[in-house]
Design an enzyme around this catalytic site. Structure first.
Site, PDB file in Angstrom:
ATOM      1  CB  ALA A   1      -9.410  -0.675  25.396  1.00 58.37           C
TER       2      ALA A   1
ATOM      3  CB  THR B   1     -17.979   3.154  20.928  1.00 56.93           C
ATOM      4  OG1 THR B   1     -18.131   2.608  22.250  1.00 56.93           O
ATOM      5  CG2 THR B   1     -17.766   4.653  21.054  1.00 56.93           C
TER       6      THR B   1
ATOM      7  CE1 TYR C   1       2.455  -8.846  34.667  1.00 59.35           C
ATOM      8  CE2 TYR C   1       3.711  -6.928  35.369  1.00 59.35           C
ATOM      9  CZ  TYR C   1       3.636  -8.119  34.684  1.00 59.35           C
ATOM     10  OH  TYR C   1       4.735  -8.588  34.020  1.00 59.35           O
TER      11      TYR C   1
ATOM     12  NE  ARG D   1     -15.427  -0.865  13.853  1.00 63.00           N
ATOM     13  CZ  ARG D   1     -14.638  -0.063  14.567  1.00 63.00           C
ATOM     14  NH1 ARG D   1     -14.779   0.026  15.859  1.00 63.00           N
ATOM     15  NH2 ARG D   1     -13.700   0.639  13.962  1.00 63.00           N
TER      16      ARG D   1
ATOM     17  CE1 TYR E   1     -10.811  -6.614  19.950  1.00 60.94           C
ATOM     18  CE2 TYR E   1     -13.055  -7.253  20.490  1.00 60.94           C
ATOM     19  CZ  TYR E   1     -12.064  -6.302  20.435  1.00 60.94           C
ATOM     20  OH  TYR E   1     -12.328  -5.015  20.866  1.00 60.94           O
TER      21      TYR E   1
HETATM   22  N1  UDP Z   1     -24.024  -6.135  10.509  1.00 63.58           N
HETATM   23  C1  UDP Z   1     -24.952  -6.066   9.489  1.00 63.58           C
HETATM   24  N2  UDP Z   1     -24.544  -5.556   8.280  1.00 63.58           N
HETATM   25  C2  UDP Z   1     -23.276  -5.113   8.035  1.00 63.58           C
HETATM   26  C3  UDP Z   1     -22.333  -5.176   9.088  1.00 63.58           C
HETATM   27  C4  UDP Z   1     -22.743  -5.697  10.323  1.00 63.58           C
HETATM   28  O1  UDP Z   1     -26.124  -6.448   9.650  1.00 63.58           O
HETATM   29  O2  UDP Z   1     -23.000  -4.679   6.901  1.00 63.58           O
HETATM   30  C5  UDP Z   1     -24.450  -6.686  11.817  1.00 63.58           C
HETATM   31  C6  UDP Z   1     -23.535  -7.734  12.421  1.00 63.58           C
HETATM   32  O3  UDP Z   1     -23.859  -9.031  11.940  1.00 63.58           O
HETATM   33  C7  UDP Z   1     -23.835  -7.574  13.897  1.00 63.58           C
HETATM   34  C8  UDP Z   1     -24.145  -6.080  14.042  1.00 63.58           C
HETATM   35  O4  UDP Z   1     -24.441  -5.615  12.746  1.00 63.58           O
HETATM   36  O5  UDP Z   1     -24.976  -8.314  14.254  1.00 63.58           O
HETATM   37  C9  UDP Z   1     -22.978  -5.279  14.622  1.00 63.58           C
HETATM   38  O6  UDP Z   1     -21.837  -5.603  13.892  1.00 63.58           O
HETATM   39  P1  UDP Z   1     -20.418  -4.934  14.141  1.00 63.58           P
HETATM   40  O7  UDP Z   1     -19.450  -5.650  13.274  1.00 63.58           O
HETATM   41  O8  UDP Z   1     -20.544  -3.465  13.971  1.00 63.58           O
HETATM   42  O9  UDP Z   1     -20.093  -5.173  15.692  1.00 63.58           O
HETATM   43  P2  UDP Z   1     -20.216  -6.411  16.690  1.00 63.58           P
HETATM   44  O10 UDP Z   1     -20.850  -7.603  16.016  1.00 63.58           O
HETATM   45  O11 UDP Z   1     -18.829  -6.689  17.116  1.00 63.58           O
HETATM   46  O12 UDP Z   1     -21.087  -5.871  17.755  1.00 63.58           O
END
Ligand code: UDP
Length: 328
Positions: A115, A176, A160, A187, A146
């Site tokens: 992944a 997702t 590999y 998230r 990460y």
């Molecule tokens: N985000 C937001 N409010 C929240 C949590 C996340 O506006 O309470 C925003 C975050 O800053 C990002 C987007 O939503 O721009 C997606 O965030 P997530 O952590 O889900 O994933 P990633 O940034 O890794 O895509």
């Protein structure tokens, strides 16, 4: 019977993959150290004869008795809040963990799928992102642990493949969502739905103009399943190209949940990508795959899942006791 090892089995994606492989008639070994995973996600599989669970940290030597046909490496913290809390484990599972699993795959002559993530593209300057784009990643920023672990994981897997002739597959997963996401991992989707259900305002970070493209979990699992049985060792994007700003996404959640709360704006986390959308031409051509579930339908199913949470569970702050886990 074909046997598959799925790491991160008690997590969001891992548990859905276990379900799919059980449904397809495989013997499934689920492995998880439960640092971010939850046994509740796979409880229903435990009584099955063709499912076994190993409580193990893949950063340590991995032993599986008997033959093994496939390995799917899905163990990793996967939210920006988790990387901040457990940066070293995040680095270890993507580096030491993949090394152990590659060794296991070589020993068992198993095919290994890893992944990977759209985070390998960082804050992208090419839009939408094709697999050929090399990315724009800050190695020492908060997401670096990460992003760089995942980039290293791809490099190690490819080495590999070329040096040992191991059969490998690399899926680059874009945002997702679906049932079994952790409510309090920070998230955006569980954050917004949790806030709506608790009667709190929805916290949009920055001005909400940053974009994401959300894929429903069943579509992702189908793409991964097809990739595993394809003959493509190069990375393949799997995601839903339907792009939306985070502000518009908050408005959709307000409409879906019927909450009377409003949007409040908080500061944008460091290195938060401004835009993200998968170019899925390769998946379409090679796997004859494209997402089928609309955001409207997917969000409805996901909301129904979280709506079933008790008041106590909804108000529980993250119960994960990260301190229990050694970082050595
Ligand atoms: N985000 C937001 N409010 C929240 C949590 C996340 O506006 O309470 C925003 C975050 O800053 C990002 C987007 O939503 O721009 C997606 O965030 P997530 O952590 O889900 O994933 P990633 O940034 O890794 O895509």
């Amino acid at each position: 019977m074909k046997k598959v090892l799925i790491t991160g089995a008690a997590g969001f994606l891992g548990s859905h993959l276990c379900d799919r492989f059980i449904k397809e008639g495989f013997n499934v070994i689920g492995m998880d150290n439960l640092i971010t995973g939850d046994m509740e996600n796979i409880e229903h599989l435990l009584p099955l004869e063709n499912f076994e669970f190993y409580h193990h940290d893949v950063s340590k030597f991995v032993h599986v008795p008997g033959h093994l046909d496939y390995i799917l490496h899905f163990a990793s913290p996967a939210s920006p809040i988790d990387y901040l809390k457990i940066p070293i484990q995040t680095l270890k599972v993507g580096s030491l963990g993949i090394h152990n699993l590659l060794g296991l795959a070589k020993e068992k002559r198993a095919r290994l799928l890893i992944a990977s993530t759209s985070e390998v593209y960082g804050d992208p300057s090419v839009h939408p992102q094709p697999e050929s784009y090399w990315g724009n990643v800050n190695p020492v920023g908060p997401r670096g642990v990460y992003d760089e672990a995942k980039r290293f994981q791809e490099a190690m897997t490819m080495a590999y493949h070329t040096y040992h002739g191991l059969e490998t597959r690399i899926v680059r997963i874009f945002n997702t969502y679906g049932p079994r996401m952790r409510l309090n991992d920070g998230r955006v989707l569980p954050a917004f739905i949790g806030q709506a259900l608790r009667g709190e305002d929805l916290t949009v970070f920055g001005d909400g103009s940053q974009t994401r493209s959300f894929c429903y979990v069943d579509d992702l699992v189908e793409g991964i399943y097809r990739l595993l049985f394809s003959d493509c060792a190069d990375p393949v994007n799997i995601g839903n190209p339907s792009e939306i700003t985070i502000k518009e996404f908050a408005e959709e959640i307000i409409k879906l949940t019927g909450t009377t709360q409003k949007i409040v704006y908080k500061s944008l986390p460091q290195d938060d990508p401004k835009q993200r959308q998968p170019d899925i031409s390769k998946a379409k051509a090679l796997l004859d795959w494209e997402p089928k579930v609309s955001r409207e339908d997917g969000l409805r199913i996901t909301y129904d899942y979280f709506k079933g949470f008790s008041h106590e569970k909804l108000n529980q702050r993250d119960h994960k006791d990260f301190k229990r886990y050694s970082v050595i």
